[in-house]
Design a protein around this motif. Structure first.
Motif, PDB file in Angstrom:
ATOM      1  N   GLN A 252      -7.641 -44.794  -8.340  1.00 42.77           N
ATOM      2  CA  GLN A 252      -8.519 -43.571  -9.923  1.00 42.77           C
ATOM      3  C   GLN A 252     -10.213 -43.969 -10.261  1.00 42.77           C
ATOM      4  OE1 GLN A 252      -5.534 -42.984 -12.824  1.00 42.77           O
ATOM      5  NE2 GLN A 252      -3.866 -43.297 -10.880  1.00 42.77           N
ATOM      6  N   LEU A 256     -12.816 -41.844 -10.633  1.00 43.75           N
ATOM      7  CA  LEU A 256     -13.929 -41.792 -12.006  1.00 43.75           C
ATOM      8  C   LEU A 256     -15.307 -41.466 -11.674  1.00 43.75           C
ATOM      9  CD1 LEU A 256     -13.736 -41.826 -14.968  1.00 43.75           C
ATOM     10  CD2 LEU A 256     -13.066 -43.808 -15.529  1.00 43.75           C
ATOM     11  N   ARG A 257     -15.348 -42.919 -10.880  1.00 43.37           N
ATOM     12  CA  ARG A 257     -17.231 -43.200 -11.056  1.00 43.37           C
ATOM     13  C   ARG A 257     -17.446 -42.114 -10.537  1.00 43.37           C
ATOM     14  NH1 ARG A 257     -20.645 -45.935  -7.124  1.00 43.37           N
ATOM     15  NH2 ARG A 257     -22.191 -46.545  -8.452  1.00 43.37           N
ATOM     16  N   GLN A 260     -17.734 -38.862 -12.567  1.00 42.03           N
ATOM     17  CA  GLN A 260     -19.117 -39.178 -14.438  1.00 42.03           C
ATOM     18  C   GLN A 260     -20.504 -39.530 -13.508  1.00 42.03           C
ATOM     19  OE1 GLN A 260     -16.973 -43.115 -15.196  1.00 42.03           O
ATOM     20  NE2 GLN A 260     -16.320 -42.473 -16.950  1.00 42.03           N
ATOM     21  N   ALA A 291      -0.491 -40.664 -18.433  1.00 38.33           N
ATOM     22  CA  ALA A 291      -1.751 -40.710 -18.783  1.00 38.33           C
ATOM     23  C   ALA A 291      -1.284 -41.855 -19.920  1.00 38.33           C
ATOM     24  CB  ALA A 291      -2.700 -39.964 -20.035  1.00 38.33           C
ATOM     25  N   ARG A 297      -4.701 -42.845 -15.691  1.00 41.92           N
ATOM     26  CA  ARG A 297      -5.486 -43.445 -16.371  1.00 41.92           C
ATOM     27  C   ARG A 297      -6.543 -42.028 -17.203  1.00 41.92           C
ATOM     28  NH1 ARG A 297      -9.016 -47.665 -14.747  1.00 41.92           N
ATOM     29  NH2 ARG A 297     -10.966 -47.096 -16.210  1.00 41.92           N
ATOM     30  N   GLU A 298      -6.101 -43.012 -18.046  1.00 39.28           N
ATOM     31  CA  GLU A 298      -6.845 -41.699 -19.249  1.00 39.28           C
ATOM     32  C   GLU A 298      -8.318 -41.137 -19.216  1.00 39.28           C
ATOM     33  OE1 GLU A 298      -5.740 -41.214 -24.485  1.00 39.28           O
ATOM     34  OE2 GLU A 298      -5.756 -43.385 -23.465  1.00 39.28           O
ATOM     35  N   ASP A 299      -9.137 -42.252 -18.790  1.00 39.96           N
ATOM     36  CA  ASP A 299     -10.448 -41.573 -19.210  1.00 39.96           C
ATOM     37  C   ASP A 299     -10.488 -40.656 -18.193  1.00 39.96           C
ATOM     38  OD1 ASP A 299      -9.668 -43.597 -17.459  1.00 39.96           O
ATOM     39  OD2 ASP A 299     -11.704 -44.878 -18.035  1.00 39.96           O
ATOM     40  N   LEU A 300     -10.053 -41.189 -16.654  1.00 40.87           N
ATOM     41  CA  LEU A 300      -9.750 -39.720 -15.809  1.00 40.87           C
ATOM     42  C   LEU A 300      -8.895 -38.474 -16.201  1.00 40.87           C
ATOM     43  CD1 LEU A 300     -10.123 -38.961 -12.762  1.00 40.87           C
ATOM     44  CD2 LEU A 300      -8.462 -39.959 -12.100  1.00 40.87           C
ATOM     45  N   TYR A 301      -8.191 -38.595 -17.257  1.00 38.98           N
ATOM     46  CA  TYR A 301      -7.233 -37.737 -17.459  1.00 38.98           C
ATOM     47  C   TYR A 301      -8.848 -36.739 -17.899  1.00 38.98           C
ATOM     48  CZ  TYR A 301      -4.570 -34.709 -20.627  1.00 38.98           C
ATOM     49  OH  TYR A 301      -3.625 -33.216 -21.424  1.00 38.98           O
ATOM     50  N   HIS A 302      -9.133 -37.250 -18.539  1.00 40.19           N
ATOM     51  CA  HIS A 302      -9.958 -36.360 -20.096  1.00 40.19           C
ATOM     52  C   HIS A 302     -11.252 -35.661 -18.365  1.00 40.19           C
ATOM     53  CE1 HIS A 302      -7.414 -37.175 -23.552  1.00 40.19           C
ATOM     54  NE2 HIS A 302      -8.042 -38.219 -23.463  1.00 40.19           N
ATOM     55  N   ARG A 303     -11.488 -36.694 -18.845  1.00 41.37           N
ATOM     56  CA  ARG A 303     -12.607 -36.205 -17.128  1.00 41.37           C
ATOM     57  C   ARG A 303     -12.044 -34.809 -16.574  1.00 41.37           C
ATOM     58  NH1 ARG A 303     -17.661 -36.916 -17.300  1.00 41.37           N
ATOM     59  NH2 ARG A 303     -18.714 -39.401 -18.414  1.00 41.37           N
TER      60      ARG A 303
END
Length: 453
Positions: A252, A256-257, A260, A291, A297-303
């Motif tokens: 994950q 995410l990277r 982004q 999440a 991962r919460e940041d991946l969920y928001h992405r």
């Protein structure tokens, strides 16, 4: 390396000897002629993969040979060889259909390169012809269907999502058509690259990472050569991450990277590779809840959760069931060659009343299975699987009405029992993949264990 049968035509025995040696070393089968007339007879009797001919020869010229073979075998590639003083003749030959020309004195590497390029182009052309012929004969690709108001809203959201480059999260139960939605977004987006699906739940973490990002030579035991991954395969197109909730925590971070920065590295590599890719993801689980519990991962969920497209389950658009059943019947007729009448009203009533936990995919599988096994020309109630016509098993709630989760569990257990515990066969009947069935069974076991405690 592509090898082929090549005819060489030149009145100079030294040139023929040099060409023969170079091309034989490259793995080609070479036939040489000193006269254009004899070469033409051989080429027309058994067309080679390529003809290489000198332009100026005693008797019939290379230009005449070009016109003769191209008039009879239009797709036969011809390379002409010319000296510095006769470039105009080479240009004329190109106008008459020559694929390319080589100047004397011929460099061995140039000759090998030009021949390789021509044969690769011919192979690609032939493959495209075969593919076009197969596509012309193939049945239409599955597509989203529905006339219910919920489906019309879905089509509108797909159309709007296709016009932007935002990440899209497609949600819906198993069998609702999440991949079809992704394909439709890609088709309407106008992106010229391919649509590349990745089924995240079907692969272990290390295999999934390698599939996505590829690897460099020597990255691990057995990595004998550099291999591009599916992200690179999707350049200029769309990458569809199905069952994204199944991605491990470690992977994950890399996803995410990628989302982004739009860059990534192959496994074992240090070079950053730019990703010109549209990202779509799908899940049949509540990513927000996962999440919140720290399981995603919460940041991946928001992405991922930028544009959300939810697909309604089949039970929420029952008016589409007769329409879908007729469509699947037509496909089953085509695939089996059977002449089957329209579905009778009493059968449609049963289909419309059933709770399709596997949604559209389960309905399609049922129609296909019924048509494959039936003997007559009309579907009868007796042809339907027993689970559609038998009363539900288990306890009652509220005068016979039961919670959906309980009905799902009872239905899955009934199908498993009918399949004698064969999970692969049960998953196929339910219209879900084996990993989803395994997860649901695990949830049932945990629920029983929790109740005992």
């Amino acid at each position: 390396m592509i090898s082929g049968r090549i005819i060489i035509v030149d009145d100079d025995p030294v040139t023929i000897s040099i060409f023969d040696r170079i091309l034989t070393r490259e793995g080609h089968r070479v036939e040489s002629f000193a006269e254009a007339g004899k070469a033409a007879v051989a080429a027309l009797e058994a067309p080679p993969d390529l003809v290489i001919t000198d332009l100026k020869m005693p008797g019939e010229s290379g230009l005449s040979l070009l016109e003769r073979v191209r008039s009879r075998v239009p797709d036969l590639p011809v390379i002409v060889v010319t000296g510095h003083s006769s470039i105009e003749s080479a240009v004329e030959a190109m106008k008459k259909g020559a694929y390319d020309y080589i100047q004397k004195p011929v460099d061995p590497d140039d000759l090998a390169f030009v021949v390789r390029r021509v044969l690769e182009a011919v192979e690609l052309r032939d493959e495209n012809r075969v593919l076009r012929a197969e596509l012309a004969q193939a049945p239409p690709a599955p597509r989203l269907l529905g006339e219910h108001a919920e489906m019309k809203r879905l089509f509108d959201r797909i159309d709007k999502a296709a016009r932007v480059m935002s990440h899209v999260l497609i949600t819906g139960e198993t069998g609702t058509g999440k991949e079809l939605v992704a394909k439709e977004i890609h088709r309407l987006s106008g992106r010229r690259g391919p649509f590349v699906p990745v089924h995240c739940g079907a692969l272990a973490e290390t295999l999934l990472e390698n599939e996505l990002f590829g690897h460099e030579k020597g990255a691990f035991t057995g990595a004998g050569e550099t291999r591009a991954g599916l992200v690179e395969a999707a350049q200029g197109g769309t990458l569809f991450l199905d069952e994204v909730a199944c991605v491990s925590a470690a992977l994950q971070i890399k996803l995410l990277r990628l989302l982004q920065e739009r860059t990534f590295r192959r496994v074992g590599g240090t070079r950053e590779i730019r990703a010109d890719v549209r990202f779509l993801a799908a899940t049949n689980r509540d990513l927000g809840a996962l999440a919140a519990k720290g399981e995603f991962r919460e940041d991946l969920y928001h992405r991922l959760n930028v544009v959300v497209i939810g697909i309604p389950p089949l039970r929420d658009r029952r008016s589409d069931i007769p329409f879908l059943a007729d469509h699947f019947l037509m496909r089953a007729r085509a695939s089996t060659g059977k002449q089957v009448n329209e579905i009778p009203p009493e059968v449609l009533a049963v289909l419309s009343a059933y709770v399709w936990l596997g949604n559209v995919r389960e309905l399609e599988n049922v129609i296909e299975g019924v048509v494959a096994l039936m003997d007559g020309d009309s579907i009868a109630l007796a042809d339907l699987p027993a689970r559609l016509t038998e009363p539900a098993v288990g306890g009652n709630h509220g005068g016979g009405l039961r919670p959906l989760k309980e009905m799902e569990r009872a239905h899955i257990q009934r199908v498993l029992a009918a399949c004698h515990g064969d999970r692969g066969k049960a998953a196929a009947i339910l219209g879900i993949d084996k990993s989803t069935l395994w997860r649901k069974l695990k949830e049932y076991e945990e629920a029983v264990g929790g109740a005992k405690e």
